[in-house]
Design a protein around this motif. Structure first.
Motif, PDB file in Angstrom:
ATOM      1  N   PRO A 243       0.814  -1.228   0.000  1.00 15.81           N
ATOM      2  CA  PRO A 243       0.000   0.000   0.000  1.00 15.81           C
ATOM      3  C   PRO A 243       0.844   1.273   0.000  1.00 15.81           C
ATOM      4  O   PRO A 243       0.535   2.229  -0.711  1.00 15.81           O
ATOM      5  CB  PRO A 243      -0.819  -0.122   1.287  1.00 15.81           C
ATOM      6  N   ALA A 244       1.928   1.271   0.802  1.00 18.33           N
ATOM      7  CA  ALA A 244       2.763   2.472   0.883  1.00 18.33           C
ATOM      8  C   ALA A 244       3.492   2.719  -0.434  1.00 18.33           C
ATOM      9  O   ALA A 244       3.551   3.850  -0.929  1.00 18.33           O
ATOM     10  CB  ALA A 244       3.761   2.337   2.028  1.00 18.33           C
ATOM     11  N   LEU A 245       4.042   1.656  -1.002  1.00 14.48           N
ATOM     12  CA  LEU A 245       4.760   1.812  -2.277  1.00 14.48           C
ATOM     13  C   LEU A 245       3.805   2.238  -3.391  1.00 14.48           C
ATOM     14  O   LEU A 245       4.162   3.063  -4.243  1.00 14.48           O
ATOM     15  CB  LEU A 245       5.460   0.505  -2.648  1.00 14.48           C
ATOM     16  N   SER A 246       2.615   1.689  -3.392  1.00 16.38           N
ATOM     17  CA  SER A 246       1.625   2.080  -4.405  1.00 16.38           C
ATOM     18  C   SER A 246       1.281   3.558  -4.270  1.00 16.38           C
ATOM     19  O   SER A 246       1.150   4.278  -5.272  1.00 16.38           O
ATOM     20  CB  SER A 246       0.351   1.235  -4.254  1.00 16.38           C
ATOM     21  N   ALA A 247       1.136   4.019  -3.020  1.00 21.77           N
ATOM     22  CA  ALA A 247       0.794   5.424  -2.795  1.00 21.77           C
ATOM     23  C   ALA A 247       1.892   6.354  -3.290  1.00 21.77           C
ATOM     24  O   ALA A 247       1.607   7.384  -3.923  1.00 21.77           O
ATOM     25  CB  ALA A 247       0.533   5.652  -1.310  1.00 21.77           C
ATOM     26  N   ILE A 248       3.151   6.017  -3.027  1.00 23.95           N
ATOM     27  CA  ILE A 248       4.238   6.913  -3.438  1.00 23.95           C
ATOM     28  C   ILE A 248       4.423   6.887  -4.954  1.00 23.95           C
ATOM     29  O   ILE A 248       4.781   7.904  -5.559  1.00 23.95           O
ATOM     30  CB  ILE A 248       5.560   6.552  -2.711  1.00 23.95           C
ATOM     31  N   VAL A 249       4.139   5.756  -5.580  1.00 24.26           N
ATOM     32  CA  VAL A 249       4.202   5.691  -7.049  1.00 24.26           C
ATOM     33  C   VAL A 249       3.095   6.564  -7.649  1.00 24.26           C
ATOM     34  O   VAL A 249       3.334   7.339  -8.595  1.00 24.26           O
ATOM     35  CB  VAL A 249       4.081   4.231  -7.543  1.00 24.26           C
ATOM     36  N   VAL A 250       1.887   6.458  -7.103  1.00 24.32           N
ATOM     37  CA  VAL A 250       0.776   7.293  -7.577  1.00 24.32           C
ATOM     38  C   VAL A 250       1.111   8.771  -7.396  1.00 24.32           C
ATOM     39  O   VAL A 250       0.865   9.595  -8.293  1.00 24.32           O
ATOM     40  CB  VAL A 250      -0.519   6.928  -6.832  1.00 24.32           C
ATOM     41  N   ALA A 251       1.690   9.116  -6.239  1.00 19.00           N
ATOM     42  CA  ALA A 251       2.047  10.506  -5.983  1.00 19.00           C
ATOM     43  C   ALA A 251       3.085  11.000  -6.978  1.00 19.00           C
ATOM     44  O   ALA A 251       2.961  12.103  -7.530  1.00 19.00           O
ATOM     45  CB  ALA A 251       2.576  10.654  -4.553  1.00 19.00           C
ATOM     46  N   GLY A 252       4.121  10.197  -7.226  1.00 17.35           N
ATOM     47  CA  GLY A 252       5.180  10.602  -8.149  1.00 17.35           C
ATOM     48  C   GLY A 252       4.693  10.761  -9.572  1.00 17.35           C
ATOM     49  O   GLY A 252       4.998  11.751 -10.248  1.00 17.35           O
ATOM     50  N   VAL A 253       3.930   9.784 -10.041  1.00 15.98           N
ATOM     51  CA  VAL A 253       3.401   9.846 -11.411  1.00 15.98           C
ATOM     52  C   VAL A 253       2.444  11.024 -11.560  1.00 15.98           C
ATOM     53  O   VAL A 253       2.481  11.768 -12.552  1.00 15.98           O
ATOM     54  CB  VAL A 253       2.703   8.515 -11.775  1.00 15.98           C
ATOM     55  N   SER A 254       1.567  11.223 -10.562  1.00 18.43           N
ATOM     56  CA  SER A 254       0.597  12.321 -10.620  1.00 18.43           C
ATOM     57  C   SER A 254       1.305  13.666 -10.663  1.00 18.43           C
ATOM     58  O   SER A 254       0.896  14.566 -11.412  1.00 18.43           O
ATOM     59  CB  SER A 254      -0.350  12.260  -9.422  1.00 18.43           C
ATOM     60  N   PHE A 255       2.357  13.815  -9.853  1.00 19.70           N
ATOM     61  CA  PHE A 255       3.069  15.083  -9.840  1.00 19.70           C
ATOM     62  C   PHE A 255       3.788  15.326 -11.166  1.00 19.70           C
ATOM     63  O   PHE A 255       3.813  16.463 -11.672  1.00 19.70           O
ATOM     64  CB  PHE A 255       4.067  15.123  -8.683  1.00 19.70           C
ATOM     65  N   ALA A 256       4.366  14.268 -11.747  1.00 16.06           N
ATOM     66  CA  ALA A 256       5.033  14.410 -13.044  1.00 16.06           C
ATOM     67  C   ALA A 256       4.030  14.817 -14.124  1.00 16.06           C
ATOM     68  O   ALA A 256       4.311  15.698 -14.956  1.00 16.06           O
ATOM     69  CB  ALA A 256       5.722  13.100 -13.424  1.00 16.06           C
ATOM     70  N   VAL A 257       2.848  14.208 -14.097  1.00 16.83           N
ATOM     71  CA  VAL A 257       1.804  14.566 -15.064  1.00 16.83           C
ATOM     72  C   VAL A 257       1.336  15.995 -14.832  1.00 16.83           C
ATOM     73  O   VAL A 257       1.094  16.758 -15.784  1.00 16.83           O
ATOM     74  CB  VAL A 257       0.621  13.576 -14.975  1.00 16.83           C
ATOM     75  N   PHE A 258       1.206  16.384 -13.557  1.00 18.23           N
ATOM     76  CA  PHE A 258       0.815  17.755 -13.233  1.00 18.23           C
ATOM     77  C   PHE A 258       1.799  18.764 -13.824  1.00 18.23           C
ATOM     78  O   PHE A 258       1.394  19.759 -14.445  1.00 18.23           O
ATOM     79  CB  PHE A 258       0.740  17.926 -11.712  1.00 18.23           C
ATOM     80  N   LEU A 259       3.099  18.522 -13.662  1.00 19.93           N
ATOM     81  CA  LEU A 259       4.113  19.425 -14.215  1.00 19.93           C
ATOM     82  C   LEU A 259       3.991  19.503 -15.734  1.00 19.93           C
ATOM     83  O   LEU A 259       4.065  20.592 -16.323  1.00 19.93           O
ATOM     84  CB  LEU A 259       5.511  18.953 -13.816  1.00 19.93           C
ATOM     85  N   TRP A 260       3.800  18.355 -16.376  1.00 21.81           N
ATOM     86  CA  TRP A 260       3.695  18.332 -17.847  1.00 21.81           C
ATOM     87  C   TRP A 260       2.459  19.117 -18.299  1.00 21.81           C
ATOM     88  O   TRP A 260       2.526  19.911 -19.249  1.00 21.81           O
ATOM     89  CB  TRP A 260       3.616  16.890 -18.341  1.00 21.81           C
ATOM     90  N   VAL A 261       1.332  18.891 -17.607  1.00 24.62           N
ATOM     91  CA  VAL A 261       0.085  19.575 -17.971  1.00 24.62           C
ATOM     92  C   VAL A 261       0.248  21.085 -17.839  1.00 24.62           C
ATOM     93  O   VAL A 261      -0.129  21.852 -18.742  1.00 24.62           O
ATOM     94  CB  VAL A 261      -1.078  19.071 -17.094  1.00 24.62           C
ATOM     95  N   GLU A 262       0.816  21.526 -16.717  1.00 24.57           N
ATOM     96  CA  GLU A 262       0.923  22.967 -16.466  1.00 24.57           C
ATOM     97  C   GLU A 262       1.879  23.646 -17.446  1.00 24.57           C
ATOM     98  O   GLU A 262       1.744  24.843 -17.718  1.00 24.57           O
ATOM     99  CB  GLU A 262       1.385  23.215 -15.026  1.00 24.57           C
TER     100      GLU A 262
END
Length: 528
Positions: A243-262
């Motif tokens: 669960p913890a590793l899944s959460a940090i992967v989701v956080a990292g991918v989401s933040f990378a996508v956020f940067l690309w979108v912005e």
């Protein structure tokens, strides 16, 4: 006399009076909305130990009761401004007030922790929308001059009063009535606010409103949620767990996508070019510093007062005034320092004073049989530092960029505050449990397996000083076990105070370094 008065009155007065009256009514509505928002932030922490008992919550639940509110605020802050510009600021303001009242009703009706957390998320989303809208309403209703200055000053004072007296109000409500009324009181305020807003607020729109950056809003919210989940749940299940590793992967991918979108969307929620303005970036670190220390710690301080020092909930609310009231008294000091020496001195100095307060609190907790009076100087100095920092930060973030982008800069500042608050609620909670666990490991007789020790540490951190693992039943008298738990709690709070002091001083140093290279006349170039 009355006839003469009517004949001598200038003809424009009858037309002007409704506008003046509407402005007063609108200001009352805005102030009540600000009061609801600030009370909900500061009154809930003092009742968390009560919620832990009556709802049978654990320490993670207590963290999520607060984090649900802040993460939801992050999710809607920037988007609400766009929606209000497009569909009408008054309309969105009214909707957000009504939803906040409904959410507060649901919070009070919650009969278990998951329902309360879900209701708090709903409440945080409507509260964040209400906060952004009330600023837009003020800006339109009071466009310029001394009237505008007085309106924003009044709003700021009411917001500060809610933050300052929230712990006392929450403690008294629990002592006199029931914890549910800490939420239900907002239902009545929301009804009154809604009526005033309908009567006094004028509608306004932006004919050139930008499109909603839905992708940016969702990815940023997911990134914050994933990181907070990683810290909160990882402390319990292990940071290497699935669960913890899944959460940090989701956080990292989401933040990378956020940067690309912005960086690629036509109308971004965040315009990163403002970070090139060192005045803005230096002030933003002031926002982060306050939440790395003062505001995240207010979530846990009632646990210390009630369980380590043995205060009841009402007394804890009164004790917290030493922490919050200086935030109302010292803003003029910060403003004077900023006017004389500039934000490059005012903001790092304010952060340094916050850190000094936490060092004094740390020293006070390092002595056996700590009394509340020993914490008083540190609490007051930390609050004074917050008061010195907050106004210069707000003025600098909006004044460092062109007026056309002041709203966006204010939105980034508010988002930074909520994001750092959410993450540091999780980090401080992790440090608190870890400190308790380490102390129990050395203080308890015999040996406990890691899972039992972690479970006991979580119970102690949430205020249950009589928690005993199954393997230790009868090994120690209840009084001795409670004393060890109290010592563990006090010891661990010292860790958290030291973390807050070091964190805010690091932020102060980085902020000073950024300001030192800043051009006071710098403005970010408009994005093409």
């Amino acid at each position: 006399m009355s006839t003469n008065h009517v004949e001598l009155s200038p003809t424009p007065l009858p037309a002007e009076r409704p506008d003046a009256r509407n402005n007063v009514i609108a200001l009352l509505a805005v102030c009540l909305a600000a009061l609801m928002f600030s009370l909900e932030i500061s009154s809930v922490p003092v009742i968390l130990p009560t919620l832990e008992s009556v709802l049978h919550s654990d320490f993670k639940d207590i963290q999520w009761i607060m984090n649900a509110y802040t993460i939801a605020c992050v999710a809607v802050l920037m988007a609400t401004g766009t929606l209000a510009d497009r569909f009408g600021r008054k309309r969105v303001f009214l909707i957000s007030i009504a939803l906040f009242g409904v959410a507060s009703l649901l919070c009070g009706l919650a009969w278990n922790t998951p329902l309360l957390i879900a209701s708090r998320f709903f409440q945080g989303a409507s509260g964040g929308a209400m906060l952004i809208c009330l600023v837009a309403v003020l800006s339109h209703q009071f466009p310029s001059g001394a009237e505008r200055s007085r309106a924003f000053s009044t709003w700021g004072i009411i917001l500060g009063i809610g933050l300052g007296f929230g712990p006392l109000i929450g403690g008294l409500i629990v002592a006199l009535v029931d914890w549910r009324w800490v939420f239900w009181v907002h239902v009545f305020i929301a009804v009154l606010t809604l009526g005033l807003a309908i009567a006094g607020v004028r509608e306004s729109r932006d004919p050139h409103a930008r499109k909603l950056d839905l992708a940016g809003m969702l990815t940023l919210s997911l990134a914050v949620l994933g990181l907070a989940f990683f810290v909160t749940q990882g402390a319990d299940t292990g940071f290497a767990s699935l669960p913890a590793l899944s959460a940090i992967v989701v956080a990292g991918v989401s933040f990378a996508v956020f940067l690309w979108v912005e960086l690629h969307v036509a109308h971004p929620m965040f315009d990163f070019s403002v970070f090139r303005v060192r005045q803005f970036s230096g002030a933003l670190l002031g926002s982060a510093g306050m939440n790395f220390s003062f505001w995240s710690f207010i979530i846990y301080l009632p646990i210390y007062f009630q369980n380590a020092l043995g205060q009841d909930v009402a007394t804890a609310g009164i004790s917290l005034l030493a922490y919050t009231l200086p935030t109302l008294v010292f803003p003029p000091v910060g403003e004077r320092i900023a006017m004389r020496f500039g934000p490059r001195i005012a903001i790092p100095l304010g952060l340094f004073v916050i850190g000094l307060g936490f060092v004094l609190m740390f020293i006070a907790t390092s002595h056996a049989h700590t009394h509340w009076l020993a914490l008083l100087p540190g609490c007051m100095i930390a609050g004074a530092g917050l008061g010195m920092t907050n106004t210069p930060v707000t003025n600098t973030t909006t004044g460092a960029v062109s007026s056309a982008r002041a709203g966006m800069a204010s939105g980034i500042d508010m988002s930074a505050r909520m994001i750092t608050l959410s993450l540091n609620i999780a980090l401080m909670g992790y440090l608190l449990v870890l400190g308790v666990q380490q102390h129990l490991k050395t203080a308890l007789p015999g040996s406990l397996d890691a899972a039992a020790l972690r479970e006991m540490a979580g119970s102690v951190a949430s205020g249950n000083l009589h928690a005993a693992p199954a393997g230790m039943a009868g090994a120690l008298p209840p009084e001795a076990l409670a004393q060890i738990a109290r010592e563990a709690l006090t010891h661990s709070f010292g860790w958290v105070m030291l973390y807050a002091a070091i964190s805010v001083w690091v932020m102060a140093a980085i902020s000073l370094a950024i300001f030192s290279n800043a051009n006071s006349n710098a403005r970010a170039p408009a994005r093409q």
